[in-house]
Design a protein around this motif. Structure first.
Motif, mmCIF file in Angstrom:
data_model
loop_
_atom_site.group_PDB
_atom_site.id
_atom_site.type_symbol
_atom_site.label_atom_id
_atom_site.label_comp_id
_atom_site.label_asym_id
_atom_site.label_seq_id
_atom_site.Cartn_x
_atom_site.Cartn_y
_atom_site.Cartn_z
ATOM 1 N N GLY A 10 43.363 44.595 22.514
ATOM 2 C CA GLY A 10 44.795 44.330 22.692
ATOM 3 C C GLY A 10 45.258 44.547 24.113
ATOM 4 O O GLY A 10 45.919 43.680 24.711
ATOM 5 N N ASP A 11 44.908 45.693 24.668
ATOM 6 C CA ASP A 11 45.307 46.012 26.043
ATOM 7 C C ASP A 11 44.630 45.073 27.032
ATOM 8 O O ASP A 11 45.232 44.621 28.011
ATOM 9 C CB ASP A 11 44.931 47.466 26.337
ATOM 10 N N LEU A 12 43.373 44.747 26.766
ATOM 11 C CA LEU A 12 42.615 43.882 27.664
ATOM 12 C C LEU A 12 43.218 42.484 27.736
ATOM 13 O O LEU A 12 43.399 41.923 28.831
ATOM 14 C CB LEU A 12 41.162 43.814 27.188
ATOM 15 N N VAL A 13 43.557 41.909 26.592
ATOM 16 C CA VAL A 13 44.136 40.559 26.575
ATOM 17 C C VAL A 13 45.463 40.525 27.324
ATOM 18 O O VAL A 13 45.718 39.631 28.138
ATOM 19 C CB VAL A 13 44.311 40.062 25.122
ATOM 20 N N ALA A 14 46.327 41.502 27.058
ATOM 21 C CA ALA A 14 47.632 41.522 27.726
ATOM 22 C C ALA A 14 47.483 41.666 29.233
ATOM 23 O O ALA A 14 48.127 40.945 30.014
ATOM 24 C CB ALA A 14 48.487 42.665 27.166
ATOM 25 N N LEU B 275 35.433 36.058 30.712
ATOM 26 C CA LEU B 275 35.533 37.347 31.383
ATOM 27 C C LEU B 275 36.098 38.419 30.460
ATOM 28 O O LEU B 275 35.641 39.565 30.471
ATOM 29 C CB LEU B 275 36.389 37.215 32.645
ATOM 30 N N ILE B 276 37.107 38.055 29.670
ATOM 31 C CA ILE B 276 37.680 39.014 28.730
ATOM 32 C C ILE B 276 36.618 39.473 27.728
ATOM 33 O O ILE B 276 36.455 40.677 27.467
ATOM 34 C CB ILE B 276 38.898 38.407 28.005
ATOM 35 N N THR B 277 35.868 38.535 27.194
ATOM 36 C CA THR B 277 34.891 38.862 26.155
ATOM 37 C C THR B 277 33.733 39.686 26.700
ATOM 38 O O THR B 277 33.347 40.719 26.140
ATOM 39 C CB THR B 277 34.351 37.581 25.502
ATOM 40 N N ARG B 278 33.173 39.233 27.812
ATOM 41 C CA ARG B 278 32.063 39.987 28.400
ATOM 42 C C ARG B 278 32.559 41.294 29.019
ATOM 43 O O ARG B 278 31.831 42.295 29.048
ATOM 44 C CB ARG B 278 31.331 39.138 29.449
ATOM 45 N N GLY B 279 33.790 41.302 29.500
ATOM 46 C CA GLY B 279 34.370 42.551 30.003
ATOM 47 C C GLY B 279 34.554 43.569 28.901
ATOM 48 O O GLY B 279 34.303 44.768 29.079
ATOM 49 N N LEU B 280 34.981 43.092 27.732
ATOM 50 C CA LEU B 280 35.113 43.987 26.582
ATOM 51 C C LEU B 280 33.753 44.545 26.191
ATOM 52 O O LEU B 280 33.632 45.736 25.861
ATOM 53 C CB LEU B 280 35.741 43.241 25.410
ATOM 54 N N ALA B 281 32.734 43.709 26.246
ATOM 55 C CA ALA B 281 31.389 44.150 25.872
ATOM 56 C C ALA B 281 30.896 45.262 26.794
ATOM 57 O O ALA B 281 30.366 46.286 26.329
ATOM 58 C CB ALA B 281 30.422 42.961 25.903
ATOM 59 N N ALA C 201 40.785 42.947 34.453
ATOM 60 C CA ALA C 201 41.956 42.140 34.815
ATOM 61 C C ALA C 201 41.907 41.709 36.274
ATOM 62 O O ALA C 201 42.361 40.602 36.611
ATOM 63 C CB ALA C 201 43.239 42.916 34.535
ATOM 64 N N LEU C 202 41.369 42.543 37.139
ATOM 65 C CA LEU C 202 41.189 42.132 38.535
ATOM 66 C C LEU C 202 40.259 40.923 38.616
ATOM 67 O O LEU C 202 40.530 39.959 39.336
ATOM 68 C CB LEU C 202 40.615 43.294 39.364
ATOM 69 N N ALA C 203 39.157 40.966 37.872
ATOM 70 C CA ALA C 203 38.210 39.842 37.872
ATOM 71 C C ALA C 203 38.857 38.586 37.310
ATOM 72 O O ALA C 203 38.682 37.477 37.848
ATOM 73 C CB ALA C 203 36.971 40.213 37.046
ATOM 74 N N THR C 204 39.629 38.746 36.237
ATOM 75 C CA THR C 204 40.293 37.591 35.627
ATOM 76 C C THR C 204 41.328 37.003 36.575
ATOM 77 O O THR C 204 41.467 35.783 36.675
ATOM 78 C CB THR C 204 40.967 38.017 34.307
ATOM 79 N N GLY C 205 42.036 37.868 37.276
ATOM 80 C CA GLY C 205 42.991 37.397 38.273
ATOM 81 C C GLY C 205 42.309 36.639 39.394
ATOM 82 O O GLY C 205 42.806 35.602 39.857
ATOM 83 N N MET C 206 41.163 37.141 39.841
ATOM 84 C CA MET C 206 40.425 36.441 40.893
ATOM 85 C C MET C 206 40.041 35.035 40.437
ATOM 86 O O MET C 206 40.155 34.066 41.197
ATOM 87 C CB MET C 206 39.168 37.230 41.273
ATOM 88 N N ALA C 207 39.588 34.938 39.192
ATOM 89 C CA ALA C 207 39.219 33.619 38.664
ATOM 90 C C ALA C 207 40.422 32.680 38.641
ATOM 91 O O ALA C 207 40.324 31.501 39.011
ATOM 92 C CB ALA C 207 38.635 33.776 37.257
ATOM 93 N N ALA C 208 41.579 33.203 38.244
ATOM 94 C CA ALA C 208 42.793 32.373 38.232
ATOM 95 C C ALA C 208 43.170 31.960 39.645
ATOM 96 O O ALA C 208 43.586 30.818 39.885
ATOM 97 C CB ALA C 208 43.934 33.146 37.580
ATOM 98 N N GLY C 209 43.030 32.874 40.590
ATOM 99 C CA GLY C 209 43.350 32.572 41.983
ATOM 100 C C GLY C 209 42.459 31.494 42.562
ATOM 101 O O GLY C 209 42.873 30.737 43.451
ATOM 102 N N SER D 186 46.016 38.533 30.975
ATOM 103 C CA SER D 186 46.711 37.261 30.784
ATOM 104 C C SER D 186 48.096 37.199 31.396
ATOM 105 O O SER D 186 48.600 36.107 31.684
ATOM 106 C CB SER D 186 46.830 36.960 29.279
ATOM 107 N N SER D 187 48.743 38.335 31.601
ATOM 108 C CA SER D 187 50.162 38.328 31.955
ATOM 109 C C SER D 187 50.413 38.406 33.457
ATOM 110 O O SER D 187 49.803 39.210 34.158
ATOM 111 C CB SER D 187 50.867 39.509 31.285
ATOM 112 N N PRO D 188 51.353 37.606 33.956
ATOM 113 C CA PRO D 188 51.772 37.746 35.356
ATOM 114 C C PRO D 188 52.494 39.066 35.610
ATOM 115 O O PRO D 188 52.709 39.443 36.765
ATOM 116 C CB PRO D 188 52.706 36.549 35.567
ATOM 117 N N LEU D 189 52.881 39.789 34.543
ATOM 118 C CA LEU D 189 53.501 41.101 34.705
ATOM 119 C C LEU D 189 52.473 42.190 34.988
ATOM 120 O O LEU D 189 52.832 43.306 35.353
ATOM 121 C CB LEU D 189 54.282 41.478 33.437
#
Length: 334
Positions: free
Chosen positions: A245-249, A216-222, A197-205, A252-255
Motif C-alpha cells: 500500500g505504502d509503496l504504490v502510493a 519497479l514496484i513489484t521487484r522493489g517490493l520483492a 520511489a526514487l527509482a520509479t521517479g527516475m524512470a518517469a523522468g 505513483s503520486s506527484p505528492l
C-alpha cells in the motif's frame, strides 16, 4: 489504557496532518514546532501555511515552541521529525518524556552509521522497552489526509493493547487504522518504499510509462521483503498497507517527495539541483538508500534497485546508466 492527550513533536506536513487526525478523533493535541511563526499561525489562524496551505486545522489542535509544555502530562508522544535527525532531537527531549507514555514514530528510514530502524533509535535514546514504542506506516500522503480523503494505515506495536489504544485515538471518518505487532516489517517497508520511489521517479523522468513503474514496484517490493524477512519480519506484512500500500502510493503520486525528487534526477538534474527544487523538504530515500544497502550487505541480502539508487545519488551514476544496468541483469527465476 487510553490516549486522551497527545504531543506531536514536529510541525512539518506529516506531523501537522497526523495531529489534525488525532484532533478530529477528539483528542487534545499540542504540536511542538521549531519555528515561532508556525506555532503562531496554528494558534491564531488554525493553519500551517508553510506545509499545508489552505487546510483549516481543528480547535483541539494547538501549538507551542516549548517542548516541556508540549510534553506535560500527555499519554502519547508522536515523533514527527526526519529519520536522520530523530536521534539528536530525541536526546534533547528525553528527560521531558512522561513516564509510561507511548512513543510513536512517524519517521521512515534506517539511521546512517548505526543501521538502526527508527523504533530501535527511540528505544536506545529514550531508555524505554520496545513494547512502549509504536510506528505508523501506510499509504499516508500528508496533503490527501489533510484534505480528509479516505485512507488507511497500520499502527504497529509489540504491545497489542497500546496499538489498539492508538487505533482508537486516530480513527476518523476519513482515516482508518489497523493494528499489527510486526514492527520490523512495517518499518522496513516504510524505509524501503522511499528508495524504490526514487527509482520509479527516475524512470518517469526518463519518459518511461506504466510497465516500467509496475516492474519497479513489484521487484522493489520483492527486495524490500527479502530484507525484512532476513531481519525477522513476517513476509505477509509486505502484502499489506505498510508494504504494498505504502509503496504504490509513494511510487505513483506527484505528492510524494521521493518520487518527484527521482523524477528530477531522471530528467538529468544533479542531486544539488533536485535538492534546491524540493523547497527544503526531505526526500528520505536519498540518505536511507545508503544505510539500507549497508543493512542488506550485513545480512547477505541482494538489493539491486536500492544499490542502483545509491550509486545515482552518491557515486555519480546517471539515471540512464542505472536503467541499462537493471534491465541487463542476468535472467533468473522469479
Amino acid at each position: 489504557m487510553s490516549v486522551r492527550r497527545v504531543a506531536v513533536l514536529g510541525g512539518g506536513s506529516w506531523g501537522t496532518a497526523f495531529a489534525k487526525v488525532l484532533a478530529d478523533a477528539g483528542r487534545e493535541v499540542l504540536l511542538w514546532a521549531r519555528r515561532p511563526e508556525v506555532a503562531a499561525a496554528i494558534n491564531e489562524r488554525h493553519v500551517n501555511p508553510d506545509y499545508l496551505p489552505g487546510v483549516e486545522l481543528p480547535g483541539l489542535l494547538t501549538a507551542t515552541t516549548n517542548a516541556a509544555t508540549a510534553l506535560d502530562g500527555v499519554d502519547a508522544v508522536v515523533l514527527a521529525v526526519p529519520s536522520q535527525t530523530l536521534r539528536a532531537n530525541l536526546a534533547g527531549w528525553r528527560d521531558l518524556l512522561p513516564r509510561g507514555a507511548t512513543l510513536v514514530s512517524l519517521a521512515k528510514g534506517v539511521e546512517l552509521g548505526t543501521l538502526k530502524r527508527m523504533s530501535e533509535v527511540v528505544v536506545e535514546v529514550a531508555g524505554v522497552t520496545p513494547d512502549q514504542v509504536a510506528v505508523v506506516s501506510g499509504p499516508n500522503l500528508a496533503r490527501e489526509i489533510a484534505a480528509e480523503e479516505p485512507t488507511a494505515t497500520v499502527i504497529a506495536c509489540t504491545d497489542h493493547d497500546r496499538a489498539v489504544a492508538l487505533q482508537h485515538a486516530c480513527t476518523t471518518g476519513y482515516f482508518r487504522s489497523y493494528t499489527n505487532t510486526d514492527v520490523v516489517g512495517c518499518e522496513v517497508g516504510g524505509a524501503g518504499k522511499n528508495v524504490i520511489a526514487l527509482a520509479t521517479g527516475m524512470a518517469a523522468g526518463m519518459g518511461f510509462g506504466d510497465n516500467t513503474r509496475a516492474s519497479l514496484i513489484t521487484r522493489g517490493l520483492a527486495e524490500t521483503a527479502r530484507l525484512g524477512v532476513a531481519l525477522g519480519a513476517d513476509p505477509m506484512t509486505f502484502a499489506g498497507l505498510a508494504g504494498l500500500g505504502d509503496l504504490v502510493a509513494t511510487c505513483s503520486s506527484p505528492l510524494s517527495r521521493n518520487r518527484t525528487f527521482g523524477e528530477r534526477l531522471g530528467r538529468g538534474e544533479s542531486l544539488a539541483q533536485a535538492e534546491a527544487a524540493n523547497h527544503g523538504q526531505v526526500a528520505e530515500g536519498v540518505k536511507s538508500c545508503s544505510s539500507i544497502c549497508e543493512l542488506g550487505a550485513r545480512y547477505g541480502v541482494e538489493l539491486p534497485i536500492a544499490d542502483a539508487v545509491r550509486r545515482v545519488c552518491h557515486e555519480g551514476l546517471s539515471a540512464a546508466e542505472m536503467g541499462k544496468e537493471l534491465i541487463s541483469r542476468a535472467p533468473r527465476p522469479e
